[in-house]
Design an enzyme around this catalytic site. Structure first.
Site, PDB file in Angstrom:
ATOM      1  N   CYS A  20       0.849  -1.189   0.000  1.00 21.59           N
ATOM      2  CA  CYS A  20       0.000   0.000   0.000  1.00 21.59           C
ATOM      3  C   CYS A  20       0.890   1.247   0.000  1.00 21.59           C
ATOM      4  O   CYS A  20       1.797   1.372   0.824  1.00 21.59           O
ATOM      5  CB  CYS A  20      -0.901  -0.015   1.237  1.00 21.59           C
ATOM      6  SG  CYS A  20      -1.745   1.547   1.553  1.00 21.59           S
ATOM      7  N   GLU A  21       0.646   2.146  -0.934  1.00 22.25           N
ATOM      8  CA  GLU A  21       1.508   3.323  -1.042  1.00 22.25           C
ATOM      9  C   GLU A  21       1.281   4.337   0.083  1.00 22.25           C
ATOM     10  O   GLU A  21       2.083   5.261   0.251  1.00 22.25           O
ATOM     11  CB  GLU A  21       1.299   4.010  -2.391  1.00 22.25           C
ATOM     12  CG  GLU A  21      -0.055   4.635  -2.595  1.00 22.25           C
ATOM     13  CD  GLU A  21      -0.193   5.289  -3.963  1.00 22.25           C
ATOM     14  OE1 GLU A  21      -0.939   6.268  -4.060  1.00 22.25           O
ATOM     15  OE2 GLU A  21       0.437   4.822  -4.931  1.00 22.25           O
ATOM     16  N   HIS A  22       0.209   4.159   0.847  1.00 23.15           N
ATOM     17  CA  HIS A  22      -0.082   5.117   1.919  1.00 23.15           C
ATOM     18  C   HIS A  22       0.704   4.837   3.198  1.00 23.15           C
ATOM     19  O   HIS A  22       1.109   5.773   3.900  1.00 23.15           O
ATOM     20  CB  HIS A  22      -1.586   5.113   2.236  1.00 23.15           C
ATOM     21  CG  HIS A  22      -2.423   5.494   1.064  1.00 23.15           C
ATOM     22  ND1 HIS A  22      -3.633   4.890   0.779  1.00 23.15           N
ATOM     23  CD2 HIS A  22      -2.224   6.407   0.075  1.00 23.15           C
ATOM     24  CE1 HIS A  22      -4.145   5.429  -0.328  1.00 23.15           C
ATOM     25  NE2 HIS A  22      -3.308   6.336  -0.762  1.00 23.15           N
ATOM     26  N   HIS A  23       0.909   3.544   3.502  1.00 24.14           N
ATOM     27  CA  HIS A  23       1.595   3.204   4.752  1.00 24.14           C
ATOM     28  C   HIS A  23       2.753   2.228   4.558  1.00 24.14           C
ATOM     29  O   HIS A  23       3.420   1.854   5.524  1.00 24.14           O
ATOM     30  CB  HIS A  23       0.600   2.586   5.750  1.00 24.14           C
ATOM     31  CG  HIS A  23      -0.544   3.479   6.085  1.00 24.14           C
ATOM     32  ND1 HIS A  23      -1.785   3.366   5.460  1.00 24.14           N
ATOM     33  CD2 HIS A  23      -0.655   4.513   6.960  1.00 24.14           C
ATOM     34  CE1 HIS A  23      -2.595   4.294   5.943  1.00 24.14           C
ATOM     35  NE2 HIS A  23      -1.941   4.996   6.857  1.00 24.14           N
ATOM     36  N   CYS A  80      -3.047  -2.439   6.319  1.00 22.10           N
ATOM     37  CA  CYS A  80      -3.223  -1.102   6.888  1.00 22.10           C
ATOM     38  C   CYS A  80      -4.561  -0.977   7.603  1.00 22.10           C
ATOM     39  O   CYS A  80      -4.752  -0.082   8.435  1.00 22.10           O
ATOM     40  CB  CYS A  80      -3.093  -0.022   5.808  1.00 22.10           C
ATOM     41  SG  CYS A  80      -4.272  -0.176   4.456  1.00 22.10           S
ATOM     42  N   GLN A 134      -5.203  -0.592  -4.558  1.00 17.84           N
ATOM     43  CA  GLN A 134      -5.837  -1.724  -5.242  1.00 17.84           C
ATOM     44  C   GLN A 134      -6.640  -1.287  -6.465  1.00 17.84           C
ATOM     45  O   GLN A 134      -6.671  -1.992  -7.485  1.00 17.84           O
ATOM     46  CB  GLN A 134      -6.738  -2.485  -4.269  1.00 17.84           C
ATOM     47  CG  GLN A 134      -7.346  -3.759  -4.847  1.00 17.84           C
ATOM     48  CD  GLN A 134      -8.109  -4.558  -3.812  1.00 17.84           C
ATOM     49  OE1 GLN A 134      -7.756  -4.574  -2.631  1.00 17.84           O
ATOM     50  NE2 GLN A 134      -9.168  -5.220  -4.228  1.00 17.84           N
ATOM     51  N   HIS A 173      -6.065  -5.953   3.425  1.00 18.39           N
ATOM     52  CA  HIS A 173      -5.118  -4.850   3.573  1.00 18.39           C
ATOM     53  C   HIS A 173      -4.632  -4.776   5.017  1.00 18.39           C
ATOM     54  O   HIS A 173      -5.427  -4.578   5.939  1.00 18.39           O
ATOM     55  CB  HIS A 173      -5.783  -3.528   3.172  1.00 18.39           C
ATOM     56  CG  HIS A 173      -6.028  -3.407   1.699  1.00 18.39           C
ATOM     57  ND1 HIS A 173      -5.354  -2.518   0.899  1.00 18.39           N
ATOM     58  CD2 HIS A 173      -6.866  -4.092   0.872  1.00 18.39           C
ATOM     59  CE1 HIS A 173      -5.772  -2.639  -0.352  1.00 18.39           C
ATOM     60  NE2 HIS A 173      -6.688  -3.590  -0.382  1.00 18.39           N
TER      61      HIS A 173
END
Length: 232
Positions: free
Chosen positions: A123-126, A194, A164, A192
């Protein structure tokens, strides 16, 4: 006279077949050399970037309050840097290299489905993993692709920092551009971390995304057939 003419025709056909085979061998060798060169170049790039990544992980671990000199952590920054390079190796890959002449002329116009393809991404956020299954369907337009190549296309785009929704679209678009089929359908179901390890901490949640192109988008019956076959 007839026999003499037939002999010339046979000689011409044999010469054509021989030349075609030689051209195929040459093209295959050129592709192999190109792939070897590209692999070597990518490995050199990774090695040149490794020290900076290792130093960054050392700094992160230190700022977390850990002792980076203790035995258990001595090689952790290097291992983490190598792992991150592997988990994002899709940035160095493209569909053309992966397909490698594995698209074949075939008079087949019925649905092809490859389901339950394992997928792992970050996941590019976390920067924590999400993982699950990918189901792919396409309807050929006189061309088919080696089945393992569909899994490799998934690998190209999943080995990047992702969300995703975008991953699903990139897989579908990549297949559509490479094969020019009558339609492409992609469904991803993933968990996920996250959402499980942090934040709302919901262990059993799953995210489902889909992209339908061509006849899968236009024809509800075709879409329903794919969804039924891929889920059963």
């Amino acid at each position: 006279m007839n026999g003499h003419s037939n002999g010339k025709v046979n000689d011409t056909v044999e010469a054509f077949q021989c030349n075609s085979f030689n051209d195929l061998v040459i093209d295959t060798k050129k592709s192999a050399v190109h792939r070897k060169h590209e692999t070597s170049r990518k490995e050199d790039e990774d090695k040149s970037r490794l020290p900076a990544l290792e130093a960054a992980y050392t700094s992160i671990i230190r700022e977390l309050g850990e002792d980076v000199s203790r035995q258990g952590l001595l090689r952790t920054p290097l291992r983490a840097a190598k792992a991150m390079q592997f988990l994002t190796k899709g940035y160095h890959e493209n569909i053309e290299d992966i397909l490698n002449n594995a698209i074949f002329d075939e008079d087949h116009d019925e649905m092809v489905i490859v389901k339950n393809i394992d997928v792992f991404s970050l996941c590019e956020h976390h920067l924590v993993p999400f993982f699950g299954k990918v189901h792919i369907g396409y309807i050929p337009n006189k061309k088919v692709v080696g089945l393992s190549k569909l899994a490799r296309i998934v690998e190209i785009f999943s080995r990047r920092l992702q969300v995703q929704e975008r991953l699903t679209k990139q897989i579908a678009t990549g297949i559509s551009e490479a094969l020019q089929p009558k339609g492409v359908a992609v469904v991803i179901e993933a968990a996920h971390m996250c959402m499980a390890m942090r934040g709302v901490q919901k262990m059993n949640s799953r995210t489902v995304t889909s992209v339908m192109l061509g006849v899968y988008l236009e024809d509800p019956k075709t879409r329903e057939e794919f969804l039924s076959l891929s889920q059963n």
